[in-house]
Design an enzyme around this catalytic site. Structure first.
Site, PDB file in Angstrom:
ATOM      1  N   HIS A  18      42.654  42.331  41.413  1.00 11.63           N
ATOM      2  CA  HIS A  18      41.421  41.536  41.436  1.00 11.63           C
ATOM      3  C   HIS A  18      41.503  40.419  40.393  1.00 11.63           C
ATOM      4  CE1 HIS A  18      37.023  40.929  41.882  1.00 11.63           C
ATOM      5  NE2 HIS A  18      37.084  40.638  40.594  1.00 11.63           N
ATOM      6  N   GLU A  19      41.917  40.759  39.182  1.00  8.38           N
ATOM      7  CA  GLU A  19      42.030  39.754  38.118  1.00  8.38           C
ATOM      8  C   GLU A  19      43.129  38.738  38.423  1.00  8.38           C
ATOM      9  OE1 GLU A  19      39.868  39.469  35.729  1.00  8.38           O
ATOM     10  OE2 GLU A  19      38.815  41.242  36.488  1.00  8.38           O
TER      11      GLU A  19
END
Length: 365
Positions: A18-19
């Site tokens: 996600h990051e």
């Protein structure tokens, strides 16, 4: 214990992915990234690299941290004002939207890729069809014919095997169907099919609509596999939305939710249960399926328009765009920060409650 560790690592990888979405989109759009970290806690390795950017002196710190439970992407000017021309706060609104949504997009892509790998091995594609009326229920004239392939049940598209049964179980007394019959699309409106409760001579209770479902199959080619993988991933998104709706309406409660503790325990149970995973390969497949489901759920949850979530920040961007267009004013950044802080506190409290519930279920309380 091995599968518990693997489950924790999977969860961490999904958060880190996600990051990575935020990081990659920020780099592509010229927004300065101060640090991109894999893992949390104290750093065990760091590297600082200069980048060729429109501004001078831009450097990104890449770090590996001791706890394999996620990661973070620290953007310049994300949480505070910055005069740096590459700060997030100075980027165009559309760049901000892309960066904020990129994390969820990466989670969705991760889920899709996992499903594609799993579906690469399938040999056939199976579809639900109407098997005919159950004797004694009086549904012979409902309009369905044996062999009808379900395309839509009660307004919901049938994307994967199991959808027809699922939406039949959730529908009311009157349903709409779209089926394929002899190569033609047929629509059936307002079909009255209430549940009927029966108890047989042996005291066995049943609650049925009087419909039987059958299945047809065909060999799976490359396009079939790709279509099945896509439909399965989209169905995961739809299932997440349906679950959220059930939560809002009260159909499910707090004890029906699972946080990280519950998810890790479920993954361990699935992988170690000899009936579900008789071989290590089966365990890997089930863990991969759960990882895909979790990845897609993370994508959906992060785009909810709630404070502290990426969707909440996008929501504020849209509000500010409307306010500026109408009144040439925007919400003060500090007030928006207060809202996100309050939202974060509320989410942390919810997470704590869910975690305590998971621990209670884990120890049988």
């Amino acid at each position: 214990m091995l599968y518990v560790i693997i489950a924790i690592l999977i969860f961490g990888v999904l958060v880190a992915t996600h990051e990575l979405g935020h990081f990659a989109s920020a780099k592509l759009l010229g927004v300065k990234v101060n640090e991109f970290a894999i893992g949390m806690g104290p750093a065990i390795w760091k590297s600082r690299r200069g980048e060729r950017e429109p501004w001078e002196g831009e450097e990104t710190v890449y770090s590996l941290r001791i706890l394999p439970i996620g990661g973070f992407c620290a953007l310049e000017g994300d949480d505070e004002d910055s005069d740096d021309p590459g700060a997030f706060g100075k980027a165009a609104w559309w760049k901000k939207v892309i960066i904020l949504c990129a994390g969820a997009f990466m989670n969705f892509i991760t889920g899709l890729v996992i499903v594609l790998v799993l579906y690469a091995q399938i040999q056939g594609v199976f579809t639900e069809v109407y098997g005919g009326p159950i004797e004694g229920y009086g549904v012979e004239n409902c309009g369905l014919r044996a062999g009808d392939r379900f395309l839509s049940v009660d307004g919901h598209r049938v994307l994967v095997y199991g959808n027809a049964q699922f939406f039949l179980s959730r529908a009311g007394e009157t349903l709409d169907f779209v089926v394929e019959r002899d190569g033609q699309r047929v629509e059936l409106k307002n079909v009255y099919l209430p549940y009927q409760e029966r108890t047989d001579e042996n005291g066995n209770f049943s609650r049925l609509r009087g419909l039987s479902l059958g299945v047809i199959g065909r060999p799976a080619g490359l396009l079939d596999k790709l279509a099945c993988a896509w439909n399965t991933t989209v169905d995961m998104v739809r299932t997440a939305w349906i679950s959220l709706g059930d939560l809002v309406t009260g159909a499910v409660g707090l004890r029906d939710l699972s946080g990280p503790v519950g998810i890790v325990d479920m993954m361990n149970e699935v992988a170690t249960n000899p009936d579900l995973s008789p071989t290590p390969l089966d365990a890997v497949r089930h863990l991969a399926s759960l990882a895909a489901l979790i990845a897609v759920n993370l994508a959906v949850m992060n785009l909810l328009p709630l404070p502290a979530l990426d969707g909440g920040r996008v929501f504020f961007l849209l509000i500010n765009g409307v306010l500026y267009g109408l009144f040439r004013k925007k919400i003060d950044a500090k007030y928006e920060g207060f809202v996100h802080l309050a939202g974060l506190a509320a989410l942390m409290c919810l997470m704590l409650a869910v975690t305590l519930s998971d621990v209670g279920k884990l120890f049988g309380h």
